[in-house]
Write an enzyme that holds these catalytic residues in place. Structure first.
Site, PDB file in Angstrom:
ATOM      1  N   SER A 114      -3.345  30.622 -18.752  1.00 52.96           N
ATOM      2  CA  SER A 114      -3.506  31.420 -19.892  1.00 52.96           C
ATOM      3  C   SER A 114      -2.942  30.529 -21.212  1.00 52.96           C
ATOM      4  O   SER A 114      -3.461  31.087 -22.324  1.00 52.96           O
ATOM      5  CB  SER A 114      -2.636  32.929 -19.817  1.00 52.96           C
ATOM      6  OG  SER A 114      -3.167  33.748 -19.083  1.00 52.96           O
ATOM      7  N   SER A 164      -5.280  34.315 -20.760  1.00 47.84           N
ATOM      8  CA  SER A 164      -4.964  35.769 -21.774  1.00 47.84           C
ATOM      9  C   SER A 164      -4.440  35.270 -23.145  1.00 47.84           C
ATOM     10  O   SER A 164      -4.592  36.025 -24.129  1.00 47.84           O
ATOM     11  CB  SER A 164      -4.028  36.268 -21.111  1.00 47.84           C
ATOM     12  OG  SER A 164      -2.598  35.484 -20.876  1.00 47.84           O
ATOM     13  N   LYS A 224       3.073  34.825 -28.864  1.00 49.06           N
ATOM     14  CA  LYS A 224       2.472  35.694 -28.048  1.00 49.06           C
ATOM     15  C   LYS A 224       2.719  37.138 -27.835  1.00 49.06           C
ATOM     16  O   LYS A 224       4.256  37.170 -27.804  1.00 49.06           O
ATOM     17  CB  LYS A 224       2.073  34.938 -26.677  1.00 49.06           C
ATOM     18  CG  LYS A 224       1.006  35.847 -25.805  1.00 49.06           C
ATOM     19  CD  LYS A 224       0.657  34.952 -24.705  1.00 49.06           C
ATOM     20  CE  LYS A 224      -0.159  35.664 -23.658  1.00 49.06           C
ATOM     21  NZ  LYS A 224      -0.515  34.763 -22.530  1.00 49.06           N
TER      22      LYS A 224
END
Ligand SMILES: [Mg+2]
Ligand SMILES: [Zn+2]
Lengths: 502, 497, 98
Positions: free
Chosen positions: A179, A155, A80
């Site tokens: 997330s 997210s 990420k």
């Protein structure tokens, strides 16, 4: 589709270690897959094929030389874009960090590299991890491989979509209010938020320091456990890191035995307001656990009703302070430095130009909640609610071993639907937020497709702090029974992507 | 703009000053407060920085244990209570020399609170109450370019060096200091001097005001009389020497008095002291000041010092400076005045070590406060930075007492030791500085002196023994100071008596 | 409570974001909506409930006072928008000092 793409990380690693296949070959297959489908999915913000192949060849050489390698060595992975890695850009999905190359590795990154995982690139995300749809990325949204007109969650939508689109067998996410878990739920993948302090935050660009936690994302429960073990454990560079061994998550994932396990269904997280198909698949999964020998009871956690409100005060408060460092002075974007403007004016212009709407919203809410005269009413009250939520969990875990709920109230919604309706967007994290506030361990596992829209549904499991192994025990039990029921993995049913080119 | 001021005595006749002093001390730990970067002074710019002290995205702070211990020891030395549980807090405001745009500090939970110290103001004790001592981190340094004076005003841009960013600081805050009256500036100076000595004795800081390792912000307000409510205060920054503490307060009192006298209210503001002009000027007024939005630092866990740990640290405290001074005064037989000179020249420890090496206290004082202080002054160095040790000074004095050298020669020996020529005895040897007391060599010189000064010789023969001094001087000159003066006198009197 | 565009402008100034007039108009009602939604925390937050700042009760996490290598200066300044004389170059600073 290349034969390597659908296989689990555990299997790939075993074959690489036994020299039945090379890491280079596996890595190349994934790079080609990214090349073919990522224009549509947009799970990655940055891919470095040369570096990945060099890392793969390095693992192959070590295996050939008879050196011992870790249980996931040679397996490709997506990181990420909120975790730093030397030699690669870290943007956090924000314009303000465009082109920033951090001069250091996050602890999670370092552990991945040391364990021989092959980092393919950085995955897309909502700007600074603020959002539940990955539409807040300054570099364009990620699409859900189940239906590319829908959101992949957020997210960490990039990390979840990369798994569901078979662009990587493993990815890393970070979870501040859901997330990791909410994207896992809406993409039919596995996502685990370890106990707060169980994985290091060093090198994770902070959203809300007291809530953020990196964790593993995978397509199988065992893969997630193996990845959890690689990245977990004490880090002296993170003051909030727990100085204790990682619970035996891999053993639990291999066992999957829930006989006698006390499972509490959280009354406040379900029922009215939940999409019928979500509730239905959740209820079926709970019944399945019961049939596998678990003891199911209903548990009430009344303070959870206030969790969302408390969260949307604590998070913006911490984030308004954490994001102050993005000021155009030492790194990142600088706007308006024409020789006449002052540093303060340049800061103002850069932050205006560099931050997206949601980031601005939360910074301003946080600035308000912490300002003198409002602190007690807002931030202070939210901290008290946090105490009540910790107490609710403690009371619940007196009587049950784990808690369960749907991971999200709905399946993936159409792109654009909630973009300018912050409150509707925030509601996506209703079930996942309490665990972040209390710091316990929590995960989402796929439990089927909602009948009304054919989209994935996730079941959330919550365990007490440092009992992360229980998550994997429940997840593995469900995975085993459901795979048998379905005659294969849920992800076998993801629509084939038209591969643009090869 | 130069404000009108009132005559100091007149101001103090009309108003009662109330002060508050905030002192920031840089700790002399090896590494910074929250990262492993060195704190060493004077390194090339941005060579002692890392992701943590540069505030890079993703970096996290970890507390330096020694800094916490120093904070607790300082708290104990200031007679403070030590918190059983306290947290760090973020103080949020934007400023380019502060990388994260928040300072990690302590807010409503300082590690030490409610203490007191007794300082010596011209021989009289004055008690100052301590509000708190808390831990925080220093900022980077900015260099302002393009302005005529290197000052921030008029600069075109600034250059930032973060080597000092994250150096541990302890902020010590007094409660309002009342009852000092006209002596307020002296009290403030005595307090800062007291802190400096205390911190030096604790070994926690270099306490060099000129290098900024001890910095003072002075708050002062005036009220018509001690029964009146507190007036509006100003906070004067950039007060970087003991002398400035006294001068800045004196100036600020006279400036505020002039305003109040003409009916103009004092503005609550930050002011800057200018050493060159001896005045203060206004900074930003508090109305436009930041709302710091303090909240508990989530990246750090609370500090909960066990009582055992606190007691262990208490056992390491040195004797309180004022008690030690009293004890040494009695032990060494100095006068109050002599002791004050010793303390103000920074010679107390050095004399103590010299005495411990076997030197008489008065002799030790004479060398350190006299010849050595003079040389330190000439070279602009600190007394304790001179390349001569207390043991060497003791050795020097032994050579004097044994008659090997006299005081005059001893000065040349000191010069040799400072020049790196070795131990005092070696310098005597290599420079050939020993006193000559050999009668043959002295006799010839005496005879020559008598022959050259017949009128003086005649006086002595006539009974004017005191005239011998002139002949002794002549002999000394001839022997370049290396004659044993007492023996020369004996020889002169034997020849002319 | 009503949050006007002027209130939002003040907060934005404190947060160093130069919001446009259009943004202020758009954000003010949204932020007000959010604040109304979260204000409910005040109802349950009794005076006798202690606040929680850290999820888990860790205390006394320290590192030894040991010097570790700093970053090479090239790395330190590599990401700087502007650098000069081995330092970060920034626009003129509106100082405390007048
Ligand atoms: Mg301070
Ligand atoms: Zn550092």
């Amino acid at each position: 589709m290349n034969e390597h793409l659908r296989r689990s990380a555990a299997d790939l690693a075993a074959d690489i270690a036994a020299r039945r296949i090379s890491s280079e070959e596996v890595t190349r297959a994934h790079l080609e897959r990214i090349e073919a489908v990522d224009e549509e999915v947009h799970a990655f913000l940055h891919v470095d094929g040369e570096r990945a192949l060099a890392a793969a060849r390095d693992v192959d050489a070590r295996v050939a030389a008879g050196e011992p390698v870790g249980p996931l060595a040679g397996v490709p992975l997506g990181l990420k874009d909120v975790l730093t890695m030397r030699g690669a850009p870290t943007t956090c999905g924000s314009k303000i960090l465009q082109g920033w190359h951090p001069p250091y590795d996050a602890t999670v990154t370092r552990r991945l590299l040391e364990a021989g995982l092959v980092v393919l690139g950085k995955t897309n995300m909502d700007e600074f991890a603020m959002g539940s749809s990955t539409e807040n990325s300054a570099y364009g949204p990620t699409r859900n491989p189940w239906d590319t007109s829908r959101i992949p969650g957020g997210s960490g939508g990039g990390s979840a979509a990369a798994l569901a689109a078979f662009e990587a067998p493993l990815t890393i996410g970070t979870d501040t209010g859901g997330s990791i878990r909410q994207p896992a739920a809406v993409t039919g993948t596995v996502g685990v938020k370890p106990t707060y302090g169980g994985t290091s935050r060093y090198g994770l660009v902070a959203l809300a320091s007291s809530l953020d936690q990196p964790g593993p994302c995978a397509r199988t429960v065992l893969d997630a456990a193996l990845l959890h073990e690689v990245i977990g454990g004490h880090d002296p560079l993170d003051s909030t890191s727990i100085d204790a061994p990682v619970p035996d998550v891999v053993g639990a994932a291999r066992s999957g035995d829930v006989t006698g396990l006390k499972v509490g269904v959280v009354r406040e997280l379900g029922g009215a307001g939940y999409q019928p198909g979500v509730q239905q698949r959740f209820d079926e999964a709970v019944a399945l656990l019961s049939s596998l020998g678990a003891e199911v009871v209903e548990v009430s956690c009344p303070s959870f009703e206030q969790a969302l409100a408390a969260y949307y005060l604590i998070l913006p408060s911490e984030c308004s302070s954490n994001l102050a460092k993005f000021d155009a002075m030492r790194f990142g974007l600088r706007v308006g430095d024409d020789g006449s403007r002052s540093a303060e004016e340049v800061m103002n212009l850069t932050r205006e130009a560099g931050f997206g709407d949601e980031v601005k919203r939360r910074i301003i809410i946080g600035t308000y909640a912490l300002s003198s005269g409002y602190y007690d009413a807002y931030y202070g009250s939210a901290q008290k609610v946090r105490t009540l939520i910790v107490r609710d969990f403690a009371a619940a875990f007196e009587t049950v071993d784990v808690l369960v709920s749907p991971t999200t109230p709905t399946t993936a919604w159409p792109l654009g639907e909630r973009v300018d309706d912050p409150l509707a967007m925030y509601a996506a994290d209703l079930c996942t937020i309490p665990s972040n506030l209390a710091g316990n361990a929590s995960a989402s596992f796929p439990v089927g497709l909602a009948p009304e829209d054919g989209l994935p549904v996730g079941l959330q499991v919550i365990a007490p702090p440092m009992a992360d192994d229980r998550l994997y025990r429940v997840g593995a039990a469900l995975e085993r029974a459901l795979t048998e029921q379905w005659g294969g993995s849920l992800l076998d049913r993801v629509p084939e992507r038209a591969e643009v080119s090869a | 703009m130069s404000a009108a001021v009132m005559d100091y005595d007149e101001a103090l006749a009309a108003f009662d000053p109330v002060m508050g002093l905030e002192v920031h001390v840089e700790l002399s730990t090896a590494s910074k407060m929250f990262c492993g970067c060195s704190t060493a002074f004077g390194a090339p710019p941005n060579t002692q920085t890392c992701p943590v002290c540069l505030g890079l995205p993703g970096a996290l702070p970890v507390v330096n244990r020694t800094a916490v211990e120093s904070a607790i020891r300082i708290g104990l030395a200031l007679n403070c209570s030590i918190a059983e549980w306290c947290r760090f807090a973020r103080k949020n405001y934007f400023y380019p020399d502060m990388p994260k745009n928040y300072q990690i500090s302590q807010y409503d939970e300082p590690i030490a609170f409610d203490g007191w110290v007794e300082v010596d103001v011209d021989g009289e004790p004055f008690r100052i109450e301590i509000e708190r001592a808390h831990m925080e981190e220093d900022t980077g340094k900015s260099l302002h370019v393009g302005g005529s004076t290197g000052r921030i005003h008029g600069a075109s841009h600034s250059l930032l060096d973060y080597n000092r960013s994250g150096v541990p600081l302890i902020e010590i805050v007094t409660k309002p200091i009342t009852g000092a009256g006209a002596r307020a500036p002296e009290v403030a100076r005595a307090y800062v001097a007291h802190l400096r000595d205390l911190l030096r004795a604790l070994g926690v800081s270099d306490v060099r005001m000129e290098q900024g390792s001890l910095r003072c912000d002075a708050n002062v307000s005036l009220r018509p009389d001690p029964a009146a409510p507190l007036g509006t205060r100003t906070e004067t920054k950039n007060v970087n020497s003991l002398r400035s503490v006294e001068r800045a307060l004196r100036y600020e009192i006279t400036r505020q008095a002039a305003l109040l006298r003409e009916g103009t209210p004092v503005t609550q503001e930050t002011r800057h002291w200018h050493e060159d002009t001896g005045t203060t000027t206004a900074g930003r007024s508090k109305e436009t000041a930041e709302d710091y939005r303090y909240f508990p630092e989530p990246d750090l866990v609370p500090v909960a010092p066990s009582r055992e740990w606190v007691e262990e640290l208490r056992a390491t405290l040195p004797e309180q400076p004022h008690l030690r001074r009293k004890r040494l005064l009695a032990e060494w037989g100095y006068t109050e005045l002599e002791m004050r000179d010793v303390v103000s020249s920074g010679a107390l420890e050095l004399i103590e070590q010299t005495v411990a090496a076997g030197c008489a206290p008065q002799a030790a004082r004479k060398w350190w406060v006299g010849e050595l202080a003079r040389r330190a002054n000439e070279t602009g160095s600190e007394l304790d930075a001179l390349p001569i040790s207390p043991a060497q000074v003791a050795q020097l004095q032994q050579l004097v007492e044994a008659g090997t050298i006299n005081d005059k020669l001893a000065r040349q020996v000191i010069e040799g030791v400072l020049a790196g020529e070795g131990e005092p005895a070696e310098v005597v040897e290599s420079r050939g500085l020993a006193v000559v007391s050999d009668d043959d060599a002295l006799g010839a010189a005496v005879d020559a002196a008598i022959a050259a000064n017949p009128d003086v010789a005649e006086k002595i023969r006539g009974g004017k023994v005191q005239a011998a001094g002139a002949l002794i001087g002549a002999v000394m000159k001839q022997m370049r100071g290396q004659a044993d003066a007492a023996r020369v006198r004996e020889l002169i009197l034997a020849r002319l008596g | 409570m009503a949050l006007t565009p002027e209130d939002v402008a003040k907060l934005a100034a404190l947060a160093r974001i130069d919001l446009t007039g259009e943004e202020l108009q758009h954000l003010a009602p949204q932020l007000e909506g959010i604040l109304e939604a979260v204000a409910s925390v005040q109802q349950v937050a009794d005076a006798d409930i202690p606040p929680t700042s850290h999820a888990l009760p860790l205390t006394n996490v320290f590192r030894p006072d040991e010097v570790r290598p700093s970053l090479p200066r090239e790395d330190v300044l590599a990401g700087a928008p502007a650098a000069e004389e081995d330092r970060f170059r920034v626009p003129r600073i509106l100082g405390e000092e007048a």
